[in-house]
Design an enzyme around this catalytic site. Structure first.
Site, short mmCIF file in Angstrom:
data_model
loop_
_atom_site.label_atom_id
_atom_site.label_comp_id
_atom_site.label_asym_id
_atom_site.label_seq_id
_atom_site.Cartn_x
_atom_site.Cartn_y
_atom_site.Cartn_z
N TRP A 165 46.65 -63.51 -114.67
CA TRP A 165 47.12 -64.31 -113.83
C TRP A 165 48.21 -63.13 -112.83
CZ3 TRP A 165 52.14 -63.60 -114.60
CH2 TRP A 165 52.43 -63.00 -115.31
N GLY A 243 44.56 -57.62 -120.36
CA GLY A 243 45.38 -58.91 -120.81
C GLY A 243 46.34 -58.58 -121.61
N GLU A 265 41.65 -53.51 -121.21
CA GLU A 265 43.50 -53.06 -120.57
C GLU A 265 44.67 -53.89 -121.22
OE1 GLU A 265 41.56 -49.87 -118.47
OE2 GLU A 265 43.49 -50.58 -119.36
#
Ligand code: NDP
Ligand SMILES: O=C(O)[C@H](O)CS(=O)(=O)O
Length: 492
Positions: A165, A243, A265
């Site tokens: 997000w 995340g 990542e």
């Protein structure tokens, strides 16, 4: 405050960019069972709109559509693909303000940062449109007189992404840019907190002329189910995840059954080291930029600030003065430096880290509490007297907390900085050339900022070592993960 889709649409020059259906195989769809989930503005928790809550069946259809479109897409020339990607880039930049408002509405970051993210996200489409033209092969001198050896590189097939997000635009384009430029199909599953930025990207992809089915966006609150579909569906040949390390580990385990190619990542725990020969004012600027970008909610934010004993008090005083000038508020309003945190859990983690520092003898120099604005707003905070025994030394805060550790020697600083399972980004400020050389070589990280707190760009390889991830994104290296190398041995 935003409390409905009508409010958000009223802020947009092009309201059509606020799409509220999922995008599969070139169609805007609802969930098969009609399920939906709410998208909220984190500043107050108000519902902006709802979007379809898709399940594995719809994700499987998106994957099948990507496979169906991929062969034709790969058969086009790199230049044809580049022209469409360039058009997409142009549309993103032409609609930068609207895309930024949608991003701020669902994620909370200040508009200035959101506009920066749109430009950063678009830069990956621009960069890889060109890199797609440089997928070179090789000829190799034959090992026998009648043998001719060549190596070609071909698109891996269908790629899927799962993204967080905190950068709801750029984390998708950093993956779909190289994938589409290489001739792959692409299925994106954005975080449930922030699907609207991904859907706006799909609106512009359609306008840019991306073929039907080559790019889909799965909106779903059932992240585990969609992740399993991506990992278990034999048509998916590549998974790219951004995340937490915890979720990355789950996905790697699931993808192992198919020996699927994965890019990861993951989490960070960035040290930010200030030596006694540093320019302290520059070091404070760098610490502010690295620590408080996106309100501390990036994987490359300074998570631990180590200050050499001789300059500790001066640096602490300067940093606290800069922090006290930060303006906290609704990201959609002008002049805001820090918006709300994404949710209550995020606030709780910051509070737990601060309390743990206090419980172990540290002190709050400034901030330390929830903001008077309420909701998930939090005071930018500096704590001192922090040691390796405290949680913040080994866990990622992912919030506006600057913990100051004291050290004596260069060797100690490198040892403390490397004392973590993570290895994404590290930063240090020093001016002695010998020290700069020794420290940049001694830090066990994928990215090192020297006398700077901001390192992110599409032209450089972004990624971590140890448990911060696998692979690199951006740069000339970023397209490799979406290609397969084929060695051809021809007998003449
Ligand atoms: N290295 C990097 O570039 C980055 C690393 N991070 C790291 O991620 C963390 C914060 O981001 P956060 O979003 O909370 O991280 P999470 O790992 O919880 O979530 C990341 C994405 O994975 C999804 N997800 C969660 N569980 C599963 C599962 N079992 N299977 C498939 N997908 C799943 C989430 O969906 P949903 O949210 O809908 O549950 C979200 O889309 C921090 O540790 C941060 O350092 C974050 C951004 C960038
Ligand atoms: O998700 C993140 O934190 C990003 O990878 C950080 S950056 O690339 O935007 O710096």
């Amino acid at each position: 405050m935003l409390d409905s889709v009508t409010d958000l649409r009223s802020l947009l020059k092009d309201p059509a960019l606020l799409a509220t259906r999922a995008y599969i195989a070139g169609e805007w769809v609802e969930a098969d069972d009609g399920a939906t989930f709410d998208v909220r503005n984190p500043a107050r928790g108000d519902v902006i709109c709802s979007v379809p809550d898709l399940s594995r069946a719809e994700a499987a259809r998106a994957i099948a559509a990507a496979e169906g479109a991929q062969k034709e897409w790969a058969a086009r020339t790199a230049k044809e693909r580049a022209n469409i990607l360039r058009t997409w880039f142009n549309l993103m930049m032409e609609n930068q303000d609207d895309l930024a408002r949608i991003l701020t509405a669902e994620m909370g970051k200040p508009l200035t940062e959101a506009k920066g993210e749109i430009a950063y996200g678009a830069s990956f489409i621009e960069w890889f449109a060109e890199e797609g033209k440089r997928i070179y092969g090789e000829t190799i001198p034959g090992h026998m007189p009648d043998k001719r050896l060549t190596v070609i590189r071909q698109p891996i097939g269908v790629a899927a992404s799962i993204t967080p997000w905190n950068f709801p635009n750029a984390m998708i384009t950093r993956k779909c840019g190289p994938a589409l430029a290489a001739g792959c199909g692409f299925v994106a599953r954005p975080a449930a907190e922030t699907p609207l930025s991904a859907l706006a990207l799909a609106v512009l992809a359609e306008r840019a002329g991306l073929p039907r089915g080559i790019f889909s966006v799965i909106t779903s609150s059932r992240s585990s189910d969609i992740g399993k579909e991506f990992c278990e569906n034999p048509t998916v040949r590549k998974l790219s995840f951004t995340g937490s390390t915890e979720v990355g580990r789950i996905l790697l385990r699931q993808a192992a059954d198919q020996i699927m190619k994965c890019s990861m990542e993951l989490g960070g725990n960035a040290p930010f080291i200030v030596f006694d020969d540093a320019d302290l004012d520059e070091a404070v600027k760098g610490a502010m930029a690295s620590k408080f970008r996106n309100n501390g909610q990036t994987c490359v934010c300074a998570n631990r600030i180590y200050v050499q004993a001789g300059v500790y008090d001066a640096f602490a005083e300067k940093l606290a003065a800069a922090v006290d000038k930060m303006r906290v508020g609704d990201g959609l309003k002008d002049g805001v430096d820090a918006g709300p945190l994404i949710n209550e859990d995020a606030v709780g983690k910051v509070e737990q880290h601060i309390q743990d520092v206090l419980d172990h003898g540290g002190q709050v120099l400034t901030g330390g509490k929830r903001h008077d604005l309420g909701g998930t707003f939090f005071q930018p905070t500096v704590v001192t007297g922090v040691t390796q025994k405290m949680r913040v030394a080994h866990e990622e805060t992912f919030g506006p907390l600057a913990p100051l550790f004291r050290f004596e020697t260069e060797e100690e600083a490198i040892r403390l900085a490397n004392d973590t399972i993570f290895g994404l980004a590290a930063y240090f400020y020093a001016r002695d050339i010998g020290r700069v050389t020794r420290v940049q070589e001694g830090l066990e990280y994928g990215i090192v900022g020297v006398n700077t707190g901001i390192i992110s760009t599409e032209v450089a390889p972004f990624g971590g070592v140890k448990q911060s991830g696998l692979g690199r994104e951006g740069s000339r290296h970023g397209i490799e993960d979406y290609l397969e190398m084929k060695y051809i041995c021809t007998s003449i």
